[in-house]
Design an enzyme around this catalytic site. Structure first.
Site, short mmCIF file in Angstrom:
data_model
loop_
_atom_site.label_atom_id
_atom_site.label_comp_id
_atom_site.label_asym_id
_atom_site.label_seq_id
_atom_site.Cartn_x
_atom_site.Cartn_y
_atom_site.Cartn_z
CG HIS A 90 -0.54 -0.01 2.52
ND1 HIS A 90 -0.28 1.14 3.21
CD2 HIS A 90 -0.27 -1.03 3.38
CE1 HIS A 90 0.12 0.83 4.44
NE2 HIS A 90 0.15 -0.48 4.56
CG ASP A 92 -2.51 4.29 2.98
OD1 ASP A 92 -2.19 3.19 2.48
OD2 ASP A 92 -3.32 4.39 3.92
CG ASP A 151 2.50 0.00 7.77
OD1 ASP A 151 2.10 -0.48 6.70
OD2 ASP A 151 1.77 0.17 8.76
CD GLU A 185 -3.42 -1.55 5.47
OE1 GLU A 185 -3.71 -2.56 6.10
OE2 GLU A 185 -2.88 -0.54 6.01
CD GLU A 186 -1.62 2.13 7.73
OE1 GLU A 186 -2.36 1.74 8.66
OE2 GLU A 186 -0.47 1.68 7.53
CG ASP A 208 0.80 -3.92 5.01
OD1 ASP A 208 1.66 -3.16 5.48
OD2 ASP A 208 -0.43 -3.71 5.10
CG HIS A 390 0.40 2.50 12.46
ND1 HIS A 390 -0.88 2.05 12.60
CD2 HIS A 390 0.84 2.03 11.27
CE1 HIS A 390 -1.20 1.33 11.52
NE2 HIS A 390 -0.17 1.30 10.70
ZN LIG Z 1 0.59 -1.50 6.34
#
Ligand SMILES: [Zn+2]
Length: 421
Positions: A90, A92, A151, A185-186, A208, A390
């Site tokens: 992904h 984003d 990520d 995705e997030e 991921d 994150h």
């Molecule tokens: Zn991810």
């Protein structure tokens, strides 16, 4: 004799994996969970367009990005009649931490000590046990003021490096490969506009996950419960005996949820009920609760608990209007993957051939792959080499990134050599 890959350092030398990764993380692609548009943020196109250019340079002539920011491309097979394999990552990054102005820092020959960054951010092996497996590695971090974006830009760089490796080694047999880089995705909407009809893969893998050897074939089953409480509003000066405050009853509802079934009290294979948002006022308010469990029966039980608490309040105060709506979010992909055990077996084999023992871990959450699996495209998740996603302590080992490329090359080699697709 079939060639398999187990030396991440060879991959780091043979491809521009790290260079590409550091370019990608500097591009601001934070998604926005409050946006209704698709993609949720226009800025994700900045990385998408760059990737289309790079895919063209690698010879994937059909590379394109669509109006919803899904990048797709094909590497045609160089061996006959095998399965088409999808590779997905992904674009984003999580809105949970700043993603603009990322400055990747390289910590070479990691010696096991605490890495200190700006804003008193530090990363120690005590808080991040995977670091103990990284002695001597190059660790990449942000400067502490942003997340890094491994990520899932590590996943993107790894997939691109696989394509780069095949371009430079045309004699290496591989099946038809379909690539997808997806937005949002997030925000949980990463597959909402996924071009399933044109993607045409038989099996796919999201890159991921987290650290060395971890693969995921199991996710939560996920429901959302929306409880709407409507009270009776009057002027508060003349409210005695008339006013029914919706907020008071919503707080009672939340109070009556079983505390031991909260995310803060559960782990491993235990599920939970988690109120995440309340909106509204004294006359009417709405609460969003997320319900999660690996099994269907306890998940249905969580829904029943919420309804039962709502009914109890309704009985206590008949003037209330309470509505409970439960919606499916995603489903545990294991129930689909169990029917095709060869997918998990082949993935485990690819990890083993790379020199590590596969760690099959259930994800206490969802993946885009869980949705794709439900939509008919079986899609386990593979580690991407990162840690502490994150947040500003996010980091990645370049050796681990090279290892992911080894696993992907092994996996595609196994598909190229398999007789039954
Ligand atoms: Zn991810």
């Amino acid at each position: 004799m079939t060639k398999y890959f187990n030396n991440p350092h060879d991959i780091l030398e043979a491809t521009s994996l790290v260079k590409r990764f550091t370019e990608y993380v500097k591009i601001h692609t934070t998604s926005d969970e409050h946006s209704e548009s698709s993609p949720s943020t226009e800025r994700q196109f900045d990385l998408a367009r760059k990737l289309v250019r790079e895919l063209h340079e690698l010879g994937l002539s059909d590379a394109q990005v669509d109006e919803h920011c899904y990048v797709t491309a094909t590497l045609p097979e160089n061996t006959k009649g095998r399965a088409t394999v999808g590779l997905i990552a992904h674009l984003d990054t999580s809105p949970a931490a700043p993603g603009e102005g990322v400055t990747p820092l390289f910590h070479e020959k990691y010696d096991g000590s605490t890495i200190r960054l700006k804003d008193n951010v530090s990363i120690s092996p005590e808080d991040t046990p995977d670091l103990t497996a990284c002695m001597g590695d190059t660790i990449i971090t942000s400067d502490g003021t942003t997340l890094l974006g491994a990520d899932d830009k590590a996943g993107i760089a790894e997939i691109i490096s696989v394509l780069e490796y095949f371009k430079d080694h045309p004699d290496l047999p591989h099946p038809k490969i379909r690539v997808a880089f997806t937005p949002d995705e997030e925000t949980g909407r990463g597959t909402a506009k996924f071009p399933m009809e044109t993607f045409g893969a038989d099996v796919a893998f999201t890159v991921d996950g987290t650290f060395d050897g971890e693969i995921n074939v199991e996710t939560f089953n996920a429901d959302s419960a929306y409880v709407t409480i409507t009270g009776v509003s009057t002027h508060p000066g003349t409210a005695k005996g008339k006013l029914v405050n919706a907020l008071r009853y919503m707080s009672k509802l939340i109070e009556r949820l079983p505390a031991e079934k909260s995310p803060e009290c559960t782990e491993g294979r235990e599920g939970f009920i988690h109120p995440i948002e309340v909106n509204g006022d004294a006359s009417k308010c709405k609460c969003h609760l997320i319900l999660r469990d690996f099994e269907e029966r306890p998940l249905a039980e969580f829904g029943r608990i919420v309804r039962e608490i709502a009914e109890g309040l309704q009985k206590e105060e008949p003037r209330l209007k309470i509505d409970v709506e439960i919606k499916r979010r995603y489903s545990n992909m294991i129930q689909f993957l169990r029917k095709k055990p060869e997918i998990t077996n082949r993935l485990s084999e690819a990890v083993r051939l790379a020199g590590v023992e596969p760690i099959i871990k259930p994800i206490r959450g969802g993946t885009d792959g869980a949705n794709l699996t439900k939509m008919g495209l079986p899609c386990p998740n593979i580690f991407s080499g990162g840690m502490n996603y994150h947040g500003p302590t996010e980091c990645v080992s370049t050796r681990s990134m090279g290892l992911v490329v080894c696993v992907l090359l092994n996996l595609l080699t196994l598909y190229a050599n398999s007789q039954q697709g």
